[in-house]
Motif scaffolding. Sequence first.
Motif, mmCIF file in Angstrom:
data_model
loop_
_atom_site.group_PDB
_atom_site.id
_atom_site.type_symbol
_atom_site.label_atom_id
_atom_site.label_comp_id
_atom_site.label_asym_id
_atom_site.label_seq_id
_atom_site.Cartn_x
_atom_site.Cartn_y
_atom_site.Cartn_z
ATOM 1 N N SER A 1 26.739 109.362 -42.811
ATOM 2 C CA SER A 1 26.266 110.406 -41.901
ATOM 3 C C SER A 1 25.914 109.891 -40.508
ATOM 4 C CB SER A 1 25.058 111.122 -42.508
ATOM 5 O OG SER A 1 24.030 110.187 -42.780
ATOM 6 N N THR A 2 25.845 108.567 -40.339
ATOM 7 C CA THR A 2 25.586 107.996 -39.016
ATOM 8 C C THR A 2 26.866 107.487 -38.360
ATOM 9 O OG1 THR A 2 25.136 105.745 -39.800
ATOM 10 C CG2 THR A 2 23.268 107.289 -39.734
ATOM 11 N N GLY A 3 28.000 107.632 -39.059
ATOM 12 C CA GLY A 3 29.278 107.186 -38.519
ATOM 13 C C GLY A 3 29.694 105.790 -38.937
ATOM 14 N N ARG A 4 28.848 105.085 -39.672
ATOM 15 C CA ARG A 4 29.223 103.752 -40.159
ATOM 16 C C ARG A 4 30.271 103.893 -41.252
ATOM 17 N NH1 ARG A 4 23.564 101.283 -41.771
ATOM 18 N NH2 ARG A 4 23.496 103.387 -42.603
ATOM 19 N N THR A 5 31.155 102.903 -41.332
ATOM 20 C CA THR A 5 32.196 102.923 -42.360
ATOM 21 C C THR A 5 32.031 101.744 -43.309
ATOM 22 O OG1 THR A 5 33.721 101.739 -40.897
ATOM 23 C CG2 THR A 5 33.886 104.139 -40.943
ATOM 24 N N TYR A 6 32.472 101.966 -44.529
ATOM 25 C CA TYR A 6 32.423 100.955 -45.583
ATOM 26 C C TYR A 6 33.796 100.940 -46.228
ATOM 27 C CZ TYR A 6 27.571 101.941 -44.657
ATOM 28 O OH TYR A 6 26.382 102.150 -44.013
ATOM 29 N N VAL A 7 34.370 99.759 -46.369
ATOM 30 C CA VAL A 7 35.747 99.603 -46.819
ATOM 31 C C VAL A 7 35.774 98.721 -48.055
ATOM 32 C CG1 VAL A 7 38.040 98.834 -46.134
ATOM 33 C CG2 VAL A 7 36.485 99.766 -44.415
ATOM 34 N N SER B 1 24.019 99.370 -48.582
ATOM 35 C CA SER B 1 23.721 99.146 -47.164
ATOM 36 C C SER B 1 22.731 100.157 -46.602
ATOM 37 C CB SER B 1 25.015 99.188 -46.354
ATOM 38 O OG SER B 1 25.858 98.126 -46.746
ATOM 39 N N GLY B 2 22.256 101.062 -47.455
ATOM 40 C CA GLY B 2 21.231 102.010 -47.025
ATOM 41 C C GLY B 2 21.734 103.378 -46.599
ATOM 42 N N ALA B 3 23.020 103.667 -46.782
ATOM 43 C CA ALA B 3 23.534 104.994 -46.418
ATOM 44 C C ALA B 3 22.824 106.057 -47.259
ATOM 45 C CB ALA B 3 25.037 105.067 -46.642
ATOM 46 N N GLU B 4 22.503 107.162 -46.614
ATOM 47 C CA GLU B 4 21.827 108.247 -47.314
ATOM 48 C C GLU B 4 22.724 109.434 -47.574
ATOM 49 O OE1 GLU B 4 18.242 109.099 -45.213
ATOM 50 O OE2 GLU B 4 17.465 107.079 -45.485
ATOM 51 N N SER B 5 23.899 109.461 -46.949
ATOM 52 C CA SER B 5 24.834 110.559 -47.132
ATOM 53 C C SER B 5 26.214 110.125 -46.667
ATOM 54 C CB SER B 5 24.374 111.775 -46.316
ATOM 55 O OG SER B 5 25.233 112.865 -46.537
ATOM 56 N N ALA C 1 31.273 110.061 -57.726
ATOM 57 C CA ALA C 1 30.549 109.076 -56.922
ATOM 58 C C ALA C 1 30.379 109.575 -55.488
ATOM 59 C CB ALA C 1 31.267 107.736 -56.946
ATOM 60 N N VAL C 2 31.444 110.142 -54.923
ATOM 61 C CA VAL C 2 31.361 110.690 -53.567
ATOM 62 C C VAL C 2 30.366 111.840 -53.531
ATOM 63 C CG1 VAL C 2 32.649 111.909 -51.760
ATOM 64 C CG2 VAL C 2 33.671 109.932 -52.908
ATOM 65 N N ARG C 3 30.418 112.711 -54.518
ATOM 66 C CA ARG C 3 29.516 113.859 -54.587
ATOM 67 C C ARG C 3 28.059 113.401 -54.733
ATOM 68 N NH1 ARG C 3 32.592 116.555 -57.654
ATOM 69 N NH2 ARG C 3 31.880 115.638 -59.592
ATOM 70 N N ASP C 4 27.821 112.339 -55.513
ATOM 71 C CA ASP C 4 26.459 111.824 -55.696
ATOM 72 C C ASP C 4 25.813 111.444 -54.369
ATOM 73 O OD1 ASP C 4 26.570 112.098 -58.453
ATOM 74 O OD2 ASP C 4 26.916 109.957 -58.829
ATOM 75 N N LEU C 5 26.596 110.863 -53.461
ATOM 76 C CA LEU C 5 26.029 110.433 -52.185
ATOM 77 C C LEU C 5 26.259 111.453 -51.076
ATOM 78 C CD1 LEU C 5 24.498 108.242 -50.671
ATOM 79 C CD2 LEU C 5 26.691 107.100 -50.247
ATOM 80 N N GLY C 6 27.419 112.095 -51.072
ATOM 81 C CA GLY C 6 27.760 112.996 -49.980
ATOM 82 C C GLY C 6 27.456 114.457 -50.237
ATOM 83 N N GLY C 7 27.274 114.791 -51.496
ATOM 84 C CA GLY C 7 27.046 116.188 -51.851
ATOM 85 C C GLY C 7 28.350 116.909 -52.139
ATOM 86 N N ALA C 8 28.231 118.044 -52.783
ATOM 87 C CA ALA C 8 29.406 118.854 -53.103
ATOM 88 C C ALA C 8 30.094 119.270 -51.810
ATOM 89 C CB ALA C 8 28.998 120.080 -53.910
#
Length: 116
Positions: free
Chosen positions: A36-42, A66-70, A90-97
């Motif tokens: 949600s802050t624009g950081r990417t993880y690969v 790394s501390g991402a909240e969404s 997994a995506v839904r758990d962190l990003g939401g439906a």
Amino acid sequence: MTESNALDPEDRKIVTLARSARARNGVPEGAAVRDSTGRTYVAGTVELPSLKLSALRTAVAMAVASGAESLEAAAVVSGGAEVGAEDLAAVRDLGGAGTPVLLAGADGSVRVTVLA
């Protein structure tokens, strides 16, 4: 599922990062997520005798560690025809439906976008 022809530059970026991870590591899948802050993880697929994770679940785990909240979006580059249920969960758990997950082929062409 929806067809995805024109991509926003930020979505194109995560597809490119996922494609690079797959090619660089010689693994079946590459994935990237944007928080949600624009950081990417690969990440790429993890296959150890004691641990097996898809690239997307690995990327989500890296974001969490790394501390991402969404999450805003995710991308997977794979030869597969669909995004697995565990990956979407997994995506839904962190990003939401409703978090978009782009599925692209090895050439980077997005075949479909599904919502987690």
